[in-house]
Design a protein around this motif. Structure first.
Motif, PDB file in Angstrom:
ATOM      1  N   ASP A 471       0.824  -1.212   0.000  1.00 10.02           N
ATOM      2  CA  ASP A 471       0.000   0.000   0.000  1.00 10.02           C
ATOM      3  C   ASP A 471       0.854   1.257   0.000  1.00 10.02           C
ATOM      4  O   ASP A 471       0.569   2.237  -0.714  1.00 10.02           O
ATOM      5  CB  ASP A 471      -0.929  -0.011   1.215  1.00 10.02           C
ATOM      6  CG  ASP A 471      -1.995  -1.092   1.123  1.00 10.02           C
ATOM      7  OD1 ASP A 471      -2.279  -1.517  -0.018  1.00 10.02           O
ATOM      8  OD2 ASP A 471      -2.522  -1.517   2.164  1.00 10.02           O
ATOM      9  N   LEU A 474       2.231   1.653  -3.433  1.00 11.72           N
ATOM     10  CA  LEU A 474       1.244   2.146  -4.397  1.00 11.72           C
ATOM     11  C   LEU A 474       1.062   3.660  -4.279  1.00 11.72           C
ATOM     12  O   LEU A 474       0.849   4.354  -5.285  1.00 11.72           O
ATOM     13  CB  LEU A 474      -0.094   1.434  -4.182  1.00 11.72           C
ATOM     14  CG  LEU A 474      -0.158  -0.037  -4.606  1.00 11.72           C
ATOM     15  CD1 LEU A 474      -1.553  -0.598  -4.343  1.00 11.72           C
ATOM     16  CD2 LEU A 474       0.202  -0.213  -6.074  1.00 11.72           C
ATOM     17  N   TYR A 478       1.515   6.314  -7.267  1.00  9.24           N
ATOM     18  CA  TYR A 478       0.477   7.295  -7.589  1.00  9.24           C
ATOM     19  C   TYR A 478       1.062   8.705  -7.694  1.00  9.24           C
ATOM     20  O   TYR A 478       0.657   9.506  -8.542  1.00  9.24           O
ATOM     21  CB  TYR A 478      -0.616   7.240  -6.525  1.00  9.24           C
ATOM     22  CG  TYR A 478      -1.790   8.163  -6.795  1.00  9.24           C
ATOM     23  CD1 TYR A 478      -2.804   7.773  -7.667  1.00  9.24           C
ATOM     24  CD2 TYR A 478      -1.866   9.418  -6.208  1.00  9.24           C
ATOM     25  CE1 TYR A 478      -3.873   8.614  -7.935  1.00  9.24           C
ATOM     26  CE2 TYR A 478      -2.926  10.268  -6.470  1.00  9.24           C
ATOM     27  CZ  TYR A 478      -3.932   9.869  -7.335  1.00  9.24           C
ATOM     28  OH  TYR A 478      -4.981  10.704  -7.611  1.00  9.24           O
ATOM     29  N   TYR A 486      -0.531   3.300 -11.643  1.00 10.34           N
ATOM     30  CA  TYR A 486      -1.131   3.083 -10.327  1.00 10.34           C
ATOM     31  C   TYR A 486      -2.352   2.170 -10.422  1.00 10.34           C
ATOM     32  O   TYR A 486      -2.492   1.204  -9.660  1.00 10.34           O
ATOM     33  CB  TYR A 486      -1.508   4.434  -9.716  1.00 10.34           C
ATOM     34  CG  TYR A 486      -2.370   4.336  -8.484  1.00 10.34           C
ATOM     35  CD1 TYR A 486      -1.827   3.934  -7.267  1.00 10.34           C
ATOM     36  CD2 TYR A 486      -3.735   4.638  -8.542  1.00 10.34           C
ATOM     37  CE1 TYR A 486      -2.626   3.840  -6.125  1.00 10.34           C
ATOM     38  CE2 TYR A 486      -4.530   4.548  -7.411  1.00 10.34           C
ATOM     39  CZ  TYR A 486      -3.981   4.144  -6.200  1.00 10.34           C
ATOM     40  OH  TYR A 486      -4.758   4.040  -5.094  1.00 10.34           O
ATOM     41  N   GLN A 490      -2.941  -1.793  -8.989  1.00 13.71           N
ATOM     42  CA  GLN A 490      -4.058  -2.101  -8.111  1.00 13.71           C
ATOM     43  C   GLN A 490      -4.769  -3.389  -8.522  1.00 13.71           C
ATOM     44  O   GLN A 490      -5.441  -4.025  -7.697  1.00 13.71           O
ATOM     45  CB  GLN A 490      -5.060  -0.940  -8.108  1.00 13.71           C
ATOM     46  CG  GLN A 490      -4.700   0.191  -7.158  1.00 13.71           C
ATOM     47  CD  GLN A 490      -5.847   1.172  -7.011  1.00 13.71           C
ATOM     48  OE1 GLN A 490      -6.539   1.489  -7.980  1.00 13.71           O
ATOM     49  NE2 GLN A 490      -6.041   1.679  -5.798  1.00 13.71           N
ATOM     50  N   ARG A 491      -4.626  -3.762  -9.777  1.00 13.60           N
ATOM     51  CA  ARG A 491      -5.383  -4.902 -10.320  1.00 13.60           C
ATOM     52  C   ARG A 491      -4.529  -6.157 -10.488  1.00 13.60           C
ATOM     53  O   ARG A 491      -4.898  -7.071 -11.204  1.00 13.60           O
ATOM     54  CB  ARG A 491      -5.999  -4.517 -11.668  1.00 13.60           C
ATOM     55  CG  ARG A 491      -6.918  -3.322 -11.562  1.00 13.60           C
ATOM     56  CD  ARG A 491      -7.460  -2.892 -12.924  1.00 13.60           C
ATOM     57  NE  ARG A 491      -8.254  -3.940 -13.535  1.00 13.60           N
ATOM     58  CZ  ARG A 491      -7.902  -4.592 -14.622  1.00 13.60           C
ATOM     59  NH1 ARG A 491      -6.757  -4.317 -15.212  1.00 13.60           N
ATOM     60  NH2 ARG A 491      -8.685  -5.523 -15.134  1.00 13.60           N
TER      61      ARG A 491
END
Length: 579
Positions: A471, A474, A478, A486, A490-491
Motif C-alpha cells: 500500500d 502504491l 500514484y 497506479y 491495483q489490479r
C-alpha cells in the motif's frame, strides 16, 4: 593379350565364412544353423554399406547348395539355383509376380533355390504386399535372403517373417589388418600411417577401403608415398593439423591464416578440412588421459604425438574449440563466402581466451570481494556537537548547526534519524551532492534542506514483507508515475518472490503488457523506497471456460451499465478513463 585387371574389391571378395571381416556373430549363427539343419526360409541382412551383407548372402547360398569354391562369387548368379535380384530396378508389383511364378519351379540340382534380393527397401508397397503371401507360405525348396541399408523402410509384416541379422561397422584396426594382408599379397609397400588414413576415410566400410587403396596404387604405384597419397585422396595430413594447433597454442594468427590459404590453394575441400580438424580436436581431448588412448584409431607414432600435443591445452578449451568448429560446419554449408567463414572460425580458435586466464580472473575477483568484506567499516556521520571538516570542505565555511534527533525503527529493524526541530541553518550543497551520489547513503531534501540518511537493508526480503509494504508502495507510484501505472498495480496479485524476482498475476493481457512496459520504473521506485532491488515479472491469469479478455475501456462501459450512479456521473461531468 594381357589379362584384364580386376579391382581389389572383386578380386578379394570372401568365398567362405572365415574370410568375412568383423561379422563373426552372423557367421557363427549361420554355420551352426547349417550344421543343425535349422535353415529358415527368409533372412534379412541389414547394416551400413560395404560391411559384407551381399557377400554373406552369397557365402550362405554357396554353403546351402555345396557350390565348389572354384566358382567365383560373382559367377554364382549364373547358376540356376542362386538368383540375385536388384530391388532398386525391379521394384514394381509385376516384377514380384514374375518372381512368384519362378519360385514354384524346383531346383534342377542342389537342395534349395536361393533368391538374394539386394536393396529390398526399394520395393514399392504393392510389391511388398505381393511378396507377403509367398513369404508366409513358401515352398520347401525356396529361401529368401534380403539385404538392405535401411530396414526401417521395410513393412513390419515382412520383418516379422524374417530372421534379422544386424551387421556392424568394421573397426579401423580390422580394416588396417585386412589391407596390410592384401598389400603383402600384391607386393605393395605402404606405411602404417597411410593404412590408417585409408581405413579412417573408408568410415567403417571395407569395400570403400579397398577402393581407396586401388586409387592410391594407381597414383603412387607399388611404393606408396605418404604425401603423394594425401594429395591423391584430397586428405589433409596429420602434420598440417598439428601445425595448425601449434599456431593456435601460440596465438599466431598470421601462421594460422597462411596455413588455411596454402590448403585452399592446393585444392583441399573446406568441409573435408573441418571434418579432419574435428577428428583432430577429438583425439587431442582423448589423449589428455592415458586411459583413453585406445579410443584413438591411429598408428602408435601418431598417438604419441597426440599425447605430447594434448598437454598444451585444457579439456575445457578443447571442448569450446570443438563447439566452434562444429558450428562452423553447419554455417559454411549455406554461406556465400565459405572461405571467409572458415578463416573466422580459425581466428576464433586462435584468439579464444584460455580457461586458465578465466580462472585466474575469477580468483582475483573473489579475492577482491573477500578484501572488501574484511575492510574496515565506513566512518559514521559526525554526531551532534562534533566539529570537523569533511574532505573537500574549506576551513572558513560555517559549521552545520544540528538540532536534536530521535531514533525510530525503520521497516527493516534498523535505527534511523528523524528530524524533530529546525535544523541546518546553513547547508553545504556540495556535500549534499557528495552524500547522495553514494548509494550507501540516500537523503531527502525537504523545505529546510535537511538530510535524512537511509541505511542499506541487510535482512532478506520475503513475500509477506512486500505485501505489508504494497500500500505504501502504491502511494509512491500514484505520486511519482503515470496514473495508469497506479491503476494497473491495483489490479495485480502478488504470487511469488524468488531470488529477487517478484511474480505478479494479471487479470488480462492489457494489464500484463502495462506492467512489462514499466517494470524498470517499478523496480527503480521500489528500490528507492525500500533499498531492495526486485525484478517485476507479470503473467496473465489462466481462466477456465473463457478466452475473452476485455480491455479497460470495454470494462468501463460495462461498469456504467451495471452502476446507474456511475453512469449519471459520466453523463453530467463527462468522466473518462485516464491513461
Amino acid at each position: 593379350m594381357a589379362e584384364q585387371y580386376k579391382a581389389l574389391t572383386r578380386k578379394y571378395r570372401p568365398v567362405n565364412f572365415e574370410d568375412i571381416v568383423s561379422q563373426e556373430h552372423v557367421s557363427s549363427t549361420l554355420k551352426n544353423a547349417i550344421e543343425q539343419n535349422r535353415i529358415n526360409h527368409a533372412y534379412l541382412f541389414c547394416g551400413p554399406r560395404g560391411v559384407g551383407k551381399t557377400t554373406m548372402a552369397r557365402v550362405l547360398a554357396r554353403n546351402l547348395n555345396s557350390v565348389d569354391a572354384s566358382i567365383d562369387g560373382e559367377a554364382l548368379n549364373n547358376t540356376l539355383n542362386i538368383i540375385e535380384i536388384d530391388a532398386a530396378s525391379n521394384n514394381k508389383v509385376e516384377d514380384v509376380h514374375a518372381l512368384r511364378e519362378r519360385v514354384r519351379i524346383r531346383p534342377q540340382n542342389g537342395r534349395f533355390k536361393v533368391y538374394i534380393i539386394d536393396e529390398v527397401h526399394m520395393l514399392s508397397k504393392a510389391a511388398f504386399n505381393a511378396l507377403l503371401k509367398t513369404l508366409e507360405e513358401p515352398p520347401d525348396h525356396a529361401i529368401f535372403i534380403f539385404a538392405t541399408t535401411e530396414p526401417h523402410k521395410i513393412l513390419p509384416t515382412i520383418l516379422s517373417r524374417c530372421q534379422r541379422f544386424d551387421f556392424r561397422r568394421i573397426r579401423v584396426e580390422e580394416i588396417v589388418d585386412r589391407l596390410r594382408t592384401i598389400c603383402g599379397t600384391e607386393n605393395i609397400t605402404i606405411d602404417d600411417e597411410s593404412l590408417h588414413v585409408i581405413a579412417k576415410k573408408a568410415d567403417g566400410s571395407l569395400r570403400d577401403a579397398l577402393g581407396i587403396m586401388d586409387q592410391a596404387i594407381a597414383f603412387c604405384g607399388s611404393d606408396i608415398n605418404r604425401q603423394e597419397m594425401f594429395s591423391a585422396l584430397n586428405v589433409v595430413s596429420g602434420d598440417r593439423m598439428f601445425e595448425l594447433m601449434e599456431s593456435v597454442d601460440k596465438k599466431d594468427a598470421n601462421a594460422g591464416i597462411t596455413l588455411i590459404h596454402d590448403l585452399l590453394q592446393e585444392g583441399y575441400d573446406i568441409q573435408e578440412f573441418l571434418s579432419t580438424l574435428t577428428g583432430h580436436l577429438r583425439n587431442l581431448y582423448l589423449a589428455r588421459d592415458a586411459k583413453n588412448m585406445h579410443l584413438i584409431e591411429d598408428s602408435e607414432e601418431t598417438k604419441q604425438r597426440y599425447r605430447q600435443a594434448a598437454t598444451t591445452f585444457e579439456a575445457d578449451d578443447l571442448m569450446r574449440m570443438l563447439h566452434i568448429i562444429n558450428e562452423a560446419q553447419f554455417r559454411i554449408r549455406e554461406a556465400r563466402q565459405p572461405r571467409v567463414h572458415l578463416e573466422i572460425a580459425i581466428l576464433k580458435l586462435i584468439h579464444l581466451e584460455r580457461i586458465g586466464g578465466l580462472q585466474k580472473l575469477v580468483q582475483e575477483l573473489q579475492e577482491l570481494k573477500q578484501g572488501n568484506a574484511t575492510a574496515p567499516p565506513r566512518p559514521e556521520t559526525p554526531a551532534s556537537g562534533t566539529t570537523g571538516a569533511k574532505p573537500g570542505h574549506s576551513s572558513d565555511q560555517p559549521p552545520v548547526t544540528q538540532g536534536k534527533a530521535s531514533e525510530e525503527v525503520n521497516l527493516f529493524g534498523k535505527p534511523s534519524l528523524k528530524r524533530t526541530q529546525n535544523t541546518l541553518s546553513t547547508v553545504d550543497l556540495g556535500s549534499v551532492a557528495t552524500e547522495t551520489a553514494d548509494d550507501e547513503y540516500r537523503g531527502e531534501i525537504t523545505g529546510n534542506l535537511a538530510l535524512a540518511p537511509k541505511p542499506r537493508p541487510t535482512a532478506p526480503l520475503y513475500l509477506h514483507d512486500v505485501r505489508q509494504l504494497w500500500d505504501t508502495y502504491l502511494k509512491e507510484v500514484y505520486e511519482k508515475m503515470e496514473k495508469v501505472c497506479y491503476f494497473t498495480l491495483q489490479r495485480v496479485t502478488l504470487v511469488d518472490l524468488d531470488q529477487g524476482k517478484l511474480s505478479l498475476e494479471c487479470q488480462d493481457a492489457f494489464t500484463c503488457e502495462t506492467v512489462e512496459e514499466n517494470k524498470r520504473e517499478f523496480s527503480r521506485l521500489f528500490n528507492q523506497l525500500t533499498g531492495h532491488k526486485l525484478r517485476f515479472h507479470a503473467t496473465v491469469k489462466q481462466t477456465i471456460g473463457t478466452t475473452e479478455t476485455l480491455d479497460p475501456y470495454t470494462r468501463f462501459k460495462a461498469l456504467q451499465k451495471k452502476d446507474p450512479t456511475l453512469r449519471t456521473i459520466v453523463e453530467l461531468f463527462g468522466a473518462e478513463l485516464e491513461y
